[in-house]
Write an enzyme that holds these catalytic residues in place. Sequence first.
Site, PDB file in Angstrom:
ATOM      1  N   ASP A  91       0.857  -1.174   0.000  1.00  0.00           N
ATOM      2  CA  ASP A  91       0.000   0.000   0.000  1.00  0.00           C
ATOM      3  C   ASP A  91       0.900   1.233   0.000  1.00  0.00           C
ATOM      4  O   ASP A  91       1.704   1.411   0.913  1.00  0.00           O
ATOM      5  CB  ASP A  91      -0.910   0.003   1.224  1.00  0.00           C
ATOM      6  CG  ASP A  91      -2.050   0.997   1.072  1.00  0.00           C
ATOM      7  OD1 ASP A  91      -2.241   1.525  -0.043  1.00  0.00           O
ATOM      8  OD2 ASP A  91      -2.748   1.245   2.063  1.00  0.00           O
ATOM      9  N   THR A  99      -5.463  -7.814   9.334  1.00  0.00           N
ATOM     10  CA  THR A  99      -5.856  -9.066   9.984  1.00  0.00           C
ATOM     11  C   THR A  99      -7.200  -9.508   9.422  1.00  0.00           C
ATOM     12  O   THR A  99      -7.948  -8.700   8.871  1.00  0.00           O
ATOM     13  CB  THR A  99      -6.031  -8.893  11.512  1.00  0.00           C
ATOM     14  OG1 THR A  99      -7.181  -8.058  11.754  1.00  0.00           O
ATOM     15  CG2 THR A  99      -4.791  -8.295  12.150  1.00  0.00           C
ATOM     16  N   HIS A 242     -13.926   3.052   9.941  1.00  0.00           N
ATOM     17  CA  HIS A 242     -12.504   2.933   9.591  1.00  0.00           C
ATOM     18  C   HIS A 242     -11.761   3.951  10.450  1.00  0.00           C
ATOM     19  O   HIS A 242     -11.904   5.153  10.255  1.00  0.00           O
ATOM     20  CB  HIS A 242     -12.365   3.233   8.093  1.00  0.00           C
ATOM     21  CG  HIS A 242     -10.981   3.107   7.554  1.00  0.00           C
ATOM     22  ND1 HIS A 242     -10.306   4.172   6.985  1.00  0.00           N
ATOM     23  CD2 HIS A 242     -10.139   2.058   7.485  1.00  0.00           C
ATOM     24  CE1 HIS A 242      -9.113   3.768   6.577  1.00  0.00           C
ATOM     25  NE2 HIS A 242      -8.987   2.490   6.873  1.00  0.00           N
TER      26      HIS A 242
END
Lengths: 498, 64
Positions: A91, A99, A242
Amino acid sequence: MAIAKVCGLETEYGIMVVGAENNPVAASGLLINAYMDRIGRSTGFDASEEHPEFDARQIHEPSVLHLDPDPDLDLLPVNTMLVNGSRYYVDHAHPELSTPEVRSAFEAVRWDRAGEEILRRSMDAARSMLPPGAEIIVHKNNSDGKGNSYGCHENYLIARDIPFGRVVSGVMAHFVSRQVMCGAGKVGCEQPGAAYDSVAFQISQRADFFEEEVGLETTVRRPIVNTRDEPHCDAERFRRLHVIAGDANMSETATFMKVATTAMVLAAIEDGAASAIPVLAHPVRAIRTISHDPSLRSTVELIDGTMVTALDLQWQIFEVADAWFREHGGDAVGPGVAELALTQWQSLLDGLGANREVVADRVDWVAKERLITAYAERHGLGPTAPRLRAIDLQYHDLRPGRCLADRVGLQRMTTDDDVAAAVHDPPESTRAYFRGRCLEKFADDVIAANWDSIVLDTGSDPLRRISMPEPLRGTADLVANVIDASSTAAELVQRLGS
Amino acid sequence: MAERTQRQRHDERDDDEVAPSPASGERTSLTSSDELDDLLDEIDEVLEHNAEEFVRSYVQKGGQ
């Protein structure tokens, strides 16, 4: 009633090549490919349905934001799902490991540790592909001390029908103040416009990099509450919150507390039991003020003008979580999590408020500060001396024998055997079980896998896509028998009746 | 030499603080200070040899 707080952690690791060309993108790709070669697998990740530009505030403006600042960085796509249900990929210019989705903070700790072990095995595997004497070094940290940051993100399943504004106001004070338990500590200051040595040692690796309260960005003008709305499951029913405002932790207790306390706060919000959480007047200023003062005496302002310390905030949030648990029980956050987290929460806040040394076995920033202070004292070093910065870095170094976090006496919640097993085994508590078992058992027939679907080649056209829109379907209880009884992907599809 | 003297002073000060802190049910401050001293004794062997250069060359691309 609060929904199950399915959760996961995604960590971007710092990467450096010594003894050969230091190209982080190529090194990240090499690291992952070396690992996949060693375990003899390769499975494509299907990113066709990824939409990181979707905004929870329903302002979908994909043209405005998230253009990669350097398009060349994405030239080498390396992206794979592992048999333990994790995603391992490059990334930007970092190796990142997400995970598998899990049902509790206990499992989050275990599979986060398994992620570290996978990076460690990758470093080892990569050594044979580099010139003699060269090596790739991976750090589980969030900044290079020069103003560049990379994240450790958390994800939590929340109910779609809770207004997002209520989520924001409920979590803000926690994201600002939980660093007193979960900060990883940092030598120096990287706040834009501030001198590096204006802060000798601070609580959080990440606090200097937050510039907005709420927003969609993750790489520039980072917001404390991120609004990315990409649930990777049934979007009618769920959101995936997030979270980008956290540090990567070396302490298992810190990882556990970061996930467990946040899951409890979110469950309390869903149950309408979070109205007593204090509201900050200036969250961005507050997250930095708190981070920059390890004495924990600094105060920050609430909207009613009251001045409070980080510990005051944490005690108030603790009271909310404790009251939520007594009224609603802890089922939403997984078996045994709330009981342990509330006990630990109290113990950590007590310790931080009194003799801080007693939490050095559980809180990363305290463990690191203690080591750095003692080393500076012994060698007569000034604040932010290079050797102190080296200790800071090396606290997070994943190489066996180099990692200082391994040597400071941090309490463990896992055993080495638990972690080694989790490198291979998926968690049994979510759809990650189905994903991981399919990748393990039908490796040759899995054409692509992503968070909420898997594409199988059953030997006859067309390919079969199995959707997994519900994170709590596909658990061991529900599908272990079917997978065990199937010797081919075709049999599996037949048994599933799809 | 200077380091050694400083170390001893450090130890003596710790000897005066043997009593466990009231907030700690788990370990005494003496035990953890001893562990810390042991770590300080060995840390230079574990630390990157050229710390200044290592820190200087540690530059990452920004991520998420």
